[in-house]
Design a protein around this motif. Structure first.
Motif, short mmCIF file in Angstrom:
data_model
loop_
_atom_site.label_atom_id
_atom_site.label_comp_id
_atom_site.label_asym_id
_atom_site.label_seq_id
_atom_site.Cartn_x
_atom_site.Cartn_y
_atom_site.Cartn_z
N CYS A 152 1.70 -3.62 -0.29
CA CYS A 152 1.55 -2.38 0.40
C CYS A 152 1.75 -2.88 1.87
CB CYS A 152 -0.04 -1.48 0.16
SG CYS A 152 0.28 -0.02 1.12
N GLY A 153 2.91 -2.39 2.37
CA GLY A 153 3.07 -2.81 3.81
C GLY A 153 3.53 -4.35 3.80
N ARG A 154 4.10 -4.55 3.04
CA ARG A 154 4.46 -6.02 2.84
C ARG A 154 5.85 -6.17 2.29
NH1 ARG A 154 0.49 -10.17 2.00
NH2 ARG A 154 1.02 -12.33 1.16
N PRO A 155 6.70 -7.20 2.65
CA PRO A 155 8.11 -7.21 2.12
C PRO A 155 7.99 -7.74 0.51
CG PRO A 155 7.66 -8.63 4.07
CD PRO A 155 6.43 -8.18 3.77
N PRO A 156 9.28 -7.45 -0.07
CA PRO A 156 9.27 -7.71 -1.40
C PRO A 156 9.19 -9.17 -1.59
CG PRO A 156 10.97 -6.05 -0.84
CD PRO A 156 10.25 -6.75 0.46
N VAL A 157 8.63 -9.60 -2.81
CA VAL A 157 8.81 -10.94 -3.17
C VAL A 157 9.89 -11.25 -4.48
CG1 VAL A 157 6.45 -11.77 -2.53
CG2 VAL A 157 6.74 -10.78 -4.90
N SER A 158 10.61 -12.48 -4.69
CA SER A 158 11.21 -12.77 -5.73
C SER A 158 10.58 -13.00 -7.06
CB SER A 158 12.10 -14.06 -5.13
OG SER A 158 11.48 -15.15 -5.05
N THR A 196 6.41 -2.33 -4.91
CA THR A 196 6.36 -2.89 -3.48
C THR A 196 6.77 -1.50 -2.66
OG1 THR A 196 6.99 -5.16 -3.96
CG2 THR A 196 7.48 -4.24 -1.57
N LEU A 197 5.50 -1.46 -1.61
CA LEU A 197 5.80 -0.19 -0.68
C LEU A 197 5.94 -0.94 0.76
CD1 LEU A 197 2.80 2.04 -1.73
CD2 LEU A 197 5.39 2.24 -2.39
N LEU A 247 -0.34 5.32 7.23
CA LEU A 247 -1.25 4.37 6.55
C LEU A 247 -2.05 4.92 5.41
CD1 LEU A 247 -2.35 2.44 9.60
CD2 LEU A 247 -0.53 1.76 8.13
N HIS A 248 -2.65 6.03 5.56
CA HIS A 248 -3.54 6.62 4.44
C HIS A 248 -2.56 6.97 3.45
CE1 HIS A 248 -6.99 8.84 2.71
NE2 HIS A 248 -5.97 9.76 2.41
N GLU A 249 -1.43 7.74 3.53
CA GLU A 249 -0.80 8.01 2.30
C GLU A 249 -0.14 6.74 1.73
OE1 GLU A 249 -0.73 9.02 5.55
OE2 GLU A 249 0.00 11.00 5.77
N ALA A 250 0.09 5.71 2.29
CA ALA A 250 0.46 4.62 1.69
C ALA A 250 -0.51 3.83 0.77
CB ALA A 250 1.13 3.58 2.76
N ALA A 286 10.15 0.86 -2.64
CA ALA A 286 10.20 2.06 -1.75
C ALA A 286 9.87 1.64 -0.32
CB ALA A 286 9.20 3.01 -2.27
N THR A 287 11.03 1.96 0.65
CA THR A 287 10.88 1.60 1.89
C THR A 287 10.01 3.16 2.65
OG1 THR A 287 12.67 0.35 2.17
CG2 THR A 287 11.83 1.25 4.00
N ILE A 288 9.02 2.93 3.31
CA ILE A 288 8.24 3.74 3.73
C ILE A 288 8.79 4.10 5.30
CG2 ILE A 288 5.90 4.60 4.52
CD1 ILE A 288 4.81 3.31 1.92
N GLY A 289 8.99 5.09 5.67
CA GLY A 289 9.49 5.26 7.06
C GLY A 289 8.58 5.20 8.10
N ALA A 290 9.14 5.00 9.31
CA ALA A 290 8.30 5.07 10.48
C ALA A 290 8.82 6.07 11.61
CB ALA A 290 8.49 3.61 11.23
N GLU A 291 7.83 6.86 12.31
CA GLU A 291 8.25 8.08 12.95
C GLU A 291 7.87 7.89 14.19
OE1 GLU A 291 7.12 12.80 13.18
OE2 GLU A 291 6.21 11.51 11.70
#
Length: 379
Positions: free
Chosen positions: A160-166, A173-174, A325-328, A348-353
């Motif tokens: 959560c809030g972290r890049p994917p790993v191989s 992954t969020l 952050l809360h929703e994620a 899933a990529t979570i957008g930044a506003e």
């Protein structure tokens, strides 16, 4: 061949009694010794005994939530929301409740792996890892291997809030759009007319730091190209060498923002804006500017990142980038418990506003500053 306690002791270069003390947790052991034993347990895939071996593929009621710093509101919000979601839909005694344990790594890669080893030994039902990842190649390799072992044992793994790993060992992954958020924030400042922009970055070894800084610099480079194309001299302060000079790395805390802002103004007294790695760093930047007798945003604009709860109540209200952050955190908890299907492809990529508020405004047109009254009494 079955791995024995003696094998673990030999690998860790300690006595079997020390291994037993570490695994049973019934006697104090030095931290370095404890971590060496746990590393040996992990490397050898040691299982405690016969009954435990028969349950090796089972999972317990334990869920681990790993954070860098629980005192940081960024991680507190994520962990609290995830913990709440993990407890959803359960009631009463033996009603399917999970024990969600928050593990504070302090940003230390070794501690991160140690906690994962402990959770593996306890056959945790799920693990949620939050925040940016260390960029050390050896750690990334060790992390991929560790997550693979957890997954093979039936543990759900959510980033959560972290890049994917191989390696395909992660349930979901969020990933936050830190690059996009960083770019939109600096584009906002550029659109107001700012070109001399300082940047207070986070620690160099974190993915979050790099991604946000890349977005910032992409926006500056685009502004420089646009200025040149329109017949101007280019965006002053946005050339690569100036970007390096006007970037200072530090911790994600207020003191770092304070000290870095003083240094940025020493390097370029004509700065019209400061971008901070997060909102806490931005508060430190604001304090430094006030102590210098400078007004926000009339003299210097300030922007942060994350949109932590205090950002809107700062004076002036802080321009920042909102991460949900809360929703994620809630979504991560539900994914960990299997109450929500993983996103397509598992990522899933979570957008930044962009949240444009009163701490940013167009730079002053009259009498640009040439000196800054920096005194040793600030702070």
């Amino acid at each position: 061949m079955t791995v024995t306690l003696a094998d673990v002791a030999a690998r860790a270069r300690v006595s079997p009694a020390t291994v037993s003390r570490v695994l049973n947790g019934n006697y104090p052991v030095a931290t370095s010794t404890r971590e060496r034993v746990l590393r040996a347990v992990d490397e050898l895939d040691y299982v405690l005994n016969g009954p435990a071996s028969s349950l090796a593929a089972a999972t317990s009621d334990l869920v681990g939530i790993l954070v860098n710093d629980i005192a940081d509101p960024f991680f507190g919000i994520l962990a609290g929301a995830a913990q709440t979601a993990i407890g959803e839909g359960t009631s009463g005694r033996a009603g399917g409740e999970k024990l969600a344990v928050v593990c504070n790594t302090g940003g230390c890669p070794e501690r991160e792996l140690t906690y994962l080893t402990l959770l593996q030994r306890q056959r945790a039902a799920a693990v949620v890892l939050t925040g940016g990842a260390p960029e050390d190649p050896d750690h990334l390799t060790a992390m991929a291997a560790k997550l693979g072992k957890l997954s093979d044992a039936g543990t759900a793994v959510v980033l959560c809030g972290r890049p994917p790993v191989s390696g395909g060992a992660v349930t979901a992954t969020l990933a936050f759009d830190n690059r996009g958020g960083g770019r939109r924030l600096t584009e906002h400042l550029v659109s107001l007319g700012h070109r001399r922009i300082g940047y207070v970055a986070g620690p160099t070894e974190r993915t979050t730091t790099r991604h946000r800084l890349e977005g910032h610099r992409a926006a500056l480079e685009a502004a420089r190209a646009a200025d040149a194309a329109s017949g101007g001299a280019g965006a002053a302060g946005s050339a690569p060498e100036d970007q390096e000079r006007l970037t200072i790395h530090g911790l994600y805390d207020r003191r770092s923002g304070y000290d870095a802002t003083l240094e940025l103004l020493r390097r370029d007294p004509g700065l019209t804006a400061v971008v901070a790695a997060n909102d806490t760093v931005a508060l430190g930047a604001c304090a430094a500017l006030r102590d210098l007798g400078l007004r926000i945003p009339e003299d210097v604009s300030v922007a942060g990142f994350d949109d932590l709860p205090f950002a809107v109540d700062a004076v002036p209200a802080l321009t920042t980038v909102r991460l949900p952050l809360h929703e994620a955190g809630v979504r991560a908890g539900r994914l960990a418990m299997g109450r929500e299907a993983p996103p397509p492809g598992g990522i899933a990529t979570i957008g930044a506003e962009l949240m444009a508020r009163a701490s940013t405004a167009p730079p002053r047109k009259d009498s640009p500053r040439t000196t800054i009254p920096i005194s040793s009494g600030c702070g």
